[in-house]
Scaffold this active site. Sequence first.
Site, PDB file in Angstrom:
ATOM      1  CD  GLU A   1      39.805  35.108  37.396  1.00  0.00           C
ATOM      2  OE1 GLU A   1      40.079  34.298  38.295  1.00  0.00           O
ATOM      3  OE2 GLU A   1      40.262  36.259  37.345  1.00  0.00           O
TER       4      GLU A   1
HETATM    5  C1  LIG Z   1      33.738  28.107  43.917  1.00  0.00           C
HETATM    6  C2  LIG Z   1      34.304  29.490  43.979  1.00  0.00           C
HETATM    7  C3  LIG Z   1      35.662  29.678  43.775  1.00  0.00           C
HETATM    8  C4  LIG Z   1      36.218  30.967  43.867  1.00  0.00           C
HETATM    9  N1  LIG Z   1      37.572  31.128  43.784  1.00  0.00           N
HETATM   10  C5  LIG Z   1      38.112  32.345  44.114  1.00  0.00           C
HETATM   11  C6  LIG Z   1      39.527  32.501  44.279  1.00  0.00           C
HETATM   12  O1  LIG Z   1      40.309  31.566  44.087  1.00  0.00           O
HETATM   13  N2  LIG Z   1      39.993  33.726  44.660  1.00  0.00           N
HETATM   14  C7  LIG Z   1      39.174  34.780  44.896  1.00  0.00           C
HETATM   15  O2  LIG Z   1      39.667  35.846  45.263  1.00  0.00           O
HETATM   16  N3  LIG Z   1      37.829  34.664  44.740  1.00  0.00           N
HETATM   17  C8  LIG Z   1      37.291  33.475  44.371  1.00  0.00           C
HETATM   18  N4  LIG Z   1      35.929  33.350  44.251  1.00  0.00           N
HETATM   19  C9  LIG Z   1      35.076  34.514  44.441  1.00  0.00           C
HETATM   20  C10 LIG Z   1      34.430  34.983  43.146  1.00  0.00           C
HETATM   21  O3  LIG Z   1      35.379  35.540  42.292  1.00  0.00           O
HETATM   22  C11 LIG Z   1      33.281  35.919  43.531  1.00  0.00           C
HETATM   23  O4  LIG Z   1      32.255  35.119  44.069  1.00  0.00           O
HETATM   24  C12 LIG Z   1      32.789  36.745  42.365  1.00  0.00           C
HETATM   25  O5  LIG Z   1      33.766  37.660  41.973  1.00  0.00           O
HETATM   26  C13 LIG Z   1      31.493  37.486  42.675  1.00  0.00           C
HETATM   27  O6  LIG Z   1      31.569  38.162  43.897  1.00  0.00           O
HETATM   28  P1  LIG Z   1      30.405  37.962  44.971  1.00  0.00           P
HETATM   29  O7  LIG Z   1      30.238  36.500  45.194  1.00  0.00           O
HETATM   30  O8  LIG Z   1      30.690  38.807  46.142  1.00  0.00           O
HETATM   31  O9  LIG Z   1      29.108  38.456  44.251  1.00  0.00           O
HETATM   32  P2  LIG Z   1      28.566  39.971  44.223  1.00  0.00           P
HETATM   33  O10 LIG Z   1      29.691  40.881  43.889  1.00  0.00           O
HETATM   34  O11 LIG Z   1      27.805  40.231  45.450  1.00  0.00           O
HETATM   35  O12 LIG Z   1      27.592  39.933  42.972  1.00  0.00           O
HETATM   36  C14 LIG Z   1      26.230  39.476  43.046  1.00  0.00           C
HETATM   37  C15 LIG Z   1      25.548  39.811  41.725  1.00  0.00           C
HETATM   38  O13 LIG Z   1      25.536  41.231  41.532  1.00  0.00           O
HETATM   39  C16 LIG Z   1      26.164  41.572  40.311  1.00  0.00           C
HETATM   40  N5  LIG Z   1      26.922  42.809  40.500  1.00  0.00           N
HETATM   41  C17 LIG Z   1      27.759  43.124  41.498  1.00  0.00           C
HETATM   42  N6  LIG Z   1      28.269  44.346  41.300  1.00  0.00           N
HETATM   43  C18 LIG Z   1      27.755  44.809  40.147  1.00  0.00           C
HETATM   44  C19 LIG Z   1      27.903  46.014  39.390  1.00  0.00           C
HETATM   45  N7  LIG Z   1      28.734  46.982  39.775  1.00  0.00           N
HETATM   46  N8  LIG Z   1      27.204  46.137  38.247  1.00  0.00           N
HETATM   47  C20 LIG Z   1      26.403  45.160  37.809  1.00  0.00           C
HETATM   48  N9  LIG Z   1      26.229  43.998  38.478  1.00  0.00           N
HETATM   49  C21 LIG Z   1      26.897  43.825  39.633  1.00  0.00           C
HETATM   50  C22 LIG Z   1      27.075  40.394  39.977  1.00  0.00           C
HETATM   51  O14 LIG Z   1      27.318  40.300  38.571  1.00  0.00           O
HETATM   52  C23 LIG Z   1      26.274  39.221  40.506  1.00  0.00           C
HETATM   53  O15 LIG Z   1      25.328  38.805  39.562  1.00  0.00           O
HETATM   54  C24 LIG Z   1      35.364  32.076  44.114  1.00  0.00           C
HETATM   55  C25 LIG Z   1      33.990  31.871  44.282  1.00  0.00           C
HETATM   56  C26 LIG Z   1      33.464  30.607  44.251  1.00  0.00           C
HETATM   57  C27 LIG Z   1      31.991  30.432  44.526  1.00  0.00           C
END
Ligand SMILES: Cc1cc2nc3c(=O)[nH]c(=O)nc-3n(C[C@H](O)[C@H](O)[C@H](O)COP(=O)(O)OP(=O)(O)OC[C@H]3O[C@@H](n4cnc5c(N)ncnc54)[C@H](O)[C@@H]3O)c2cc1C
Length: 593
Positions: free
Chosen positions: A437
Amino acid sequence: MPTYSPPLRDIRFTFEHVAGLDEIAKLEDLAHADLDSAMEVVAEFGRFCVDKLLPLNRTGDVTGSKVVDGRVVTPPGFKEAYQDYFEAGWNSVPFDQGYGGGGFPWMVALAMQEILNSVNMSFALCPLLTQGFIELLTAHGTEDQKQRYLTKLISGEWSGTMNLTEPDAGSDVGALRTKAVQQDDGTYRISGTKIFITFGDHDMAENIVHLVLARVPGAPPGTKGISLFIVPATLVDANGELGERNTVTTVSVEHKMGIHASPTCVLEFDGAVGELVLEEQQGMRGMFTMMNNARLSVGTQGLGLCEAAYQAALDYAKVRLQGRAVGASAGTSSPIIEHPDVRRMLLTMKAYTEAARALCYYNARQVDLAHHHADADARTAAAELGALLTPLSKAWGTDLANEITSLGVQVHGGMGFIEETGVAQLYRDARIAAIYEGTNGIQAIDLVLRKVPLRGGGVLADLVGKMRATASELDSAGDLASIGVRLTASLGTLDRAVAWLSSNAADPEQALAAATPFLRLLSQVVGGWLLGVEALAAARALSGGQPDDEAFLETKVATAKFYADHLLPTVDGLLATITAGKADLFQIPAAAL
Ligand SMILES: Cc1cc2nc3c(=O)[nH]c(=O)nc-3n(C[C@H](O)[C@H](O)[C@H](O)COP(=O)(O)OP(=O)(O)OC[C@H]3O[C@@H](n4cnc5c(N)ncnc54)[C@H](O)[C@@H]3O)c2cc1C
């Protein structure tokens, strides 16, 4: 399995003295929801949660959801419990009465969500996603879409999902590649892979309706080019009747650190039939309605886990005998609750949990006012304050869940690391809430770049004004004066942090470097303020005659004092971190880290 009982006394107190439920119940649309009726709903729901869902938490953790013959099967008991849940009408409590909802204030729904997450976070995720979908359709759906989808989603017969994430589009939603191509009949064909989709498939509801973000041909890159589609797992005809399965396939469910019963799915959309919500390329506007709602709810998930961990730790600390407390008789073992360090852990858990409850419910008050107040200016002011508070509720609520569930393990000593106590599960389940989220890092960026500057800084200034008024009231409230002194000092620290942000506004990288400690600082102060408000209310009740719950009220005052003395001073360290700025962060080249 930890025992748990819904904290009804504190919920009532927070409704009454922080969230002002009586005032909310004077609004025309919400007139039936006075404090007593609201508490009856919350108490009855609490009984349901403890009877039906708490016993499934551990079995759900052990069994997990699995894919069998291409469909997700939830752990034993989940399907039946969900049936009981929606048949009892629990899903519909806060929604539009025109579509079968109960029309209760959002803060009542939030108290229910807190309890639901305390007993079974995995189960709670299914209604959480549905609720966001309902909010979105209520705000942006056509009347035809509402007729065909809303009633069943509100009842809970159908569940909803949110499909943003793709392998290369996580925090950067604008990078998504799923395609949507319009057909002659006005529908769209959706193609692409979505990952991490919560309750993307399951066997608890009759139909699953996906909200999918995708791009139409020729759309500009980034978030501007995103459109939003309703894609039902089983197609829904013009009369709202179910037809054939849509071409949405569950590729797999993830093996996770926690929330094992909540199926986190990889979904393949293979030319699936979808219908547009809003206009093409208006998708992010619609999605923000859903995300803001969901962000407050995810903060409340954190709160629910804090409460569950606190109750488990408190129970254990009373019965675990170990060591001799200072002053105890020679040759005896004392309950660990008598040791100062264990007291510190328990009070930290209690104070943060009550502060998080106050924040989330106060945030929900703004949602209620923004939707239902008769006066347009009052609606705008509430919407602005709600917008400022939402990243705090989400990020602080879930950061605290990580800290408090960790303390819950710590209070249990070695037994905390053993799964049968259940506190290890709370710790594992909590971990995701700071990530999904919008990660807490992204929440902090939202706070410093978009929310602090709202109305030229006026929204934050108004909030600070309210906090200062409480601090002066505390200053002249006899025994509470020491809380006022600490709160006033922390407000001075907050002022300095805001001034630093403003004097560094020309370099956005400074704000980005300071974002997370700033969010923590502001949250710590807001938490101290709200507990100060509670302490004033408790002191008034204590001095106003013969309260029947003197011990509870005295505990309220003492908790606020503990927070002010032990937790609020952390803001000074946070200010030092904020004003250190970005310089040290990039001193070491990435290759040398
Ligand atoms: C159990 C689970 C349930 C989920 N449910 C849903 C769902 O129902 N629907 C859905 O669409 N998604 C869902 N997600 C996805 C979730 O919302 C994402 O995992 C989350 O938004 C982070 O994206 P990412 O995993 O690609 O991490 P990344 O975006 O790769 O981030 C990795 C790290 O880098 C940091 N970071 C990234 N970009 C920046 C920036 N611009 N500035 C500073 N820091 C940054 C982040 O804060 C994080 O610490 C779910 C994930 C999990 C694990």
